[in-house]
Enzyme design. Sequence first.
Site, PDB file in Angstrom:
ATOM      1  N   ARG A 195       3.904   4.157  -4.039  1.00 58.30           N
ATOM      2  CA  ARG A 195       2.950   3.066  -4.266  1.00 58.30           C
ATOM      3  C   ARG A 195       1.524   3.579  -4.453  1.00 58.30           C
ATOM      4  NH1 ARG A 195       5.956   1.482   0.037  1.00 58.30           N
ATOM      5  NH2 ARG A 195       7.285  -0.350  -0.179  1.00 58.30           N
ATOM      6  N   THR A 228      -5.279  13.295  -0.284  1.00 57.84           N
ATOM      7  CA  THR A 228      -5.459  12.169   0.650  1.00 57.84           C
ATOM      8  C   THR A 228      -4.124  11.855   1.333  1.00 57.84           C
ATOM      9  OG1 THR A 228      -5.051  10.630  -1.177  1.00 57.84           O
ATOM     10  CG2 THR A 228      -7.359  11.038  -0.606  1.00 57.84           C
ATOM     11  N   ARG A 284      -1.296  14.253   3.404  1.00 56.60           N
ATOM     12  CA  ARG A 284      -1.281  14.882   4.722  1.00 56.60           C
ATOM     13  C   ARG A 284      -1.691  16.337   4.536  1.00 56.60           C
ATOM     14  NH1 ARG A 284      -1.378  10.562   6.448  1.00 56.60           N
ATOM     15  NH2 ARG A 284       0.014   9.526   7.928  1.00 56.60           N
ATOM     16  N   GLU A 287      -5.926  18.386  12.060  1.00 57.73           N
ATOM     17  CA  GLU A 287      -7.095  17.504  12.251  1.00 57.73           C
ATOM     18  C   GLU A 287      -7.468  17.403  13.713  1.00 57.73           C
ATOM     19  OE1 GLU A 287      -6.195  13.835  10.249  1.00 57.73           O
ATOM     20  OE2 GLU A 287      -5.778  14.901   8.390  1.00 57.73           O
ATOM     21  N   HIS A 333     -10.274  11.737   7.063  1.00 58.48           N
ATOM     22  CA  HIS A 333      -9.045  10.927   7.040  1.00 58.48           C
ATOM     23  C   HIS A 333      -9.386   9.435   7.002  1.00 58.48           C
ATOM     24  CE1 HIS A 333      -4.511  11.036   8.188  1.00 58.48           C
ATOM     25  NE2 HIS A 333      -4.778   9.980   7.427  1.00 58.48           N
ATOM     26  N   GLY A 348      -8.761   7.490   4.080  1.00 56.09           N
ATOM     27  CA  GLY A 348      -8.167   6.934   2.859  1.00 56.09           C
ATOM     28  C   GLY A 348      -8.004   5.424   2.904  1.00 56.09           C
TER      29      GLY A 348
HETATM   30  C1  DGY Z   1      -1.524   6.509   6.305  1.00 55.15           C
HETATM   31  O1  DGY Z   1      -1.397   5.297   6.164  1.00 55.15           O
HETATM   32  O2  DGY Z   1      -0.572   7.268   6.402  1.00 55.15           O
HETATM   33  C2  DGY Z   1      -2.914   7.046   6.366  1.00 55.15           C
HETATM   34  O3  DGY Z   1      -2.941   8.381   6.552  1.00 55.15           O
HETATM   35  C3  DGY Z   1      -3.744   6.338   7.401  1.00 55.15           C
HETATM   36  O4  DGY Z   1      -4.031   5.113   6.904  1.00 55.15           O
END
Ligand code: DGY
Length: 358
Positions: A169, A260, A262, A291, A309, A311
């Site tokens: 998505r 964005t 991991r 992190e 982190h 996003g």
């Molecule tokens: C996720 O949703 O996996 C993000 O890293 C945090 O919102």
Amino acid sequence: MTKQTKKSIKVLCLGKLPQAQLDLLRSATNPAFDLEIIDRSGPLPSDQLARALASKDAVLTEPQDRINAETLALAPNLRFVGQRAVGFDNLDIQHFNDSTPHKILATNTPGVLDNATADLAFALLIAVARRVVEADTYVKTGQWSGFENDLLLGTEISSKTIGIIGLGRIGLAMARRAHGFGMRIIYMRSSSGRGNDDFAADQKDLMLKDELGAERVKLDRLLQESDFISLHCPYTPKTDKLLSTREFDLIKSSCILVNTARGRVIDEKAMVEALAAGKIHGLGLDVMEREPEVPQAFIDAPNVVLAPHIGSATHETRNAMAALAVRGMMEAFAGIMPQNAINAEIWAEWISQQEKLH
Ligand code: DGY
């Protein structure tokens, strides 16, 4: 016959919850929820987390909260984990499914954070390409003395190739943004490892070709052809250090890499080395391998733009994530399978255990 009132559910919430969700939980009656909130910044040490989970029935987590055999050691009653994130690599789902005396149902928050995360990924891409952070520092530190023809020249985005790793998505939301910027899109699929439907995936490839002119390629070709690479795959044993020294050797030295997803999807040491050796033009990183530790090389490099982190960090999205997690928990304890259950395969057994517990 009088309707039996269920025991209240003891919930630990790690991190803040919006007022609307607090109100919802506090006003619920059958069952009622007895809520404790630990508002921490940074991960709790395992022993502290284990103590906080003891005697709880449910926990609302975020990506930094590691829920596994070690942290569940003192929590025999825990049977629900509501992850406020789409990624759930911090949860040991295998252990949840096999755990005794009863199973642990887990939910996550897919679908509500795609646009916010893709926006940040694209913001990082533009920030590195057009040197936005350097420009900001340049002006704010009084270095600007007037228009200069070759001042802070950057990289054009339109008509360049973007390689998207992981076309779920969020990857799709990123691809749509890239298409809007006139980019050529190539991508590779990655799987969560939790069941694949090849037919649906093939249909998706056709849709992507049709809508965005996007082409599915293998990893090596993606690395060799991309001017920009953006990572949107989940972290799984299969994507662990997906990009390491071999992959950095294939990437164009003019390429800008954005992560964005991991941190652990990239071998951070190899990335530091690639940056130092000029094997990559720039980095936009919202996530790190460990992190909140950040390699000094990234802090010192002007061509690396960093974010902590964030996003999914918009008011709208964080509210939607909390709402989805709380709804899933309330549904589960009311006997309705949450749509966003990660381990839906245990539902039948889970619900029959609940009936025995009440
Ligand atoms: C996720 O949703 O996996 C993000 O890293 C945090 O919102």
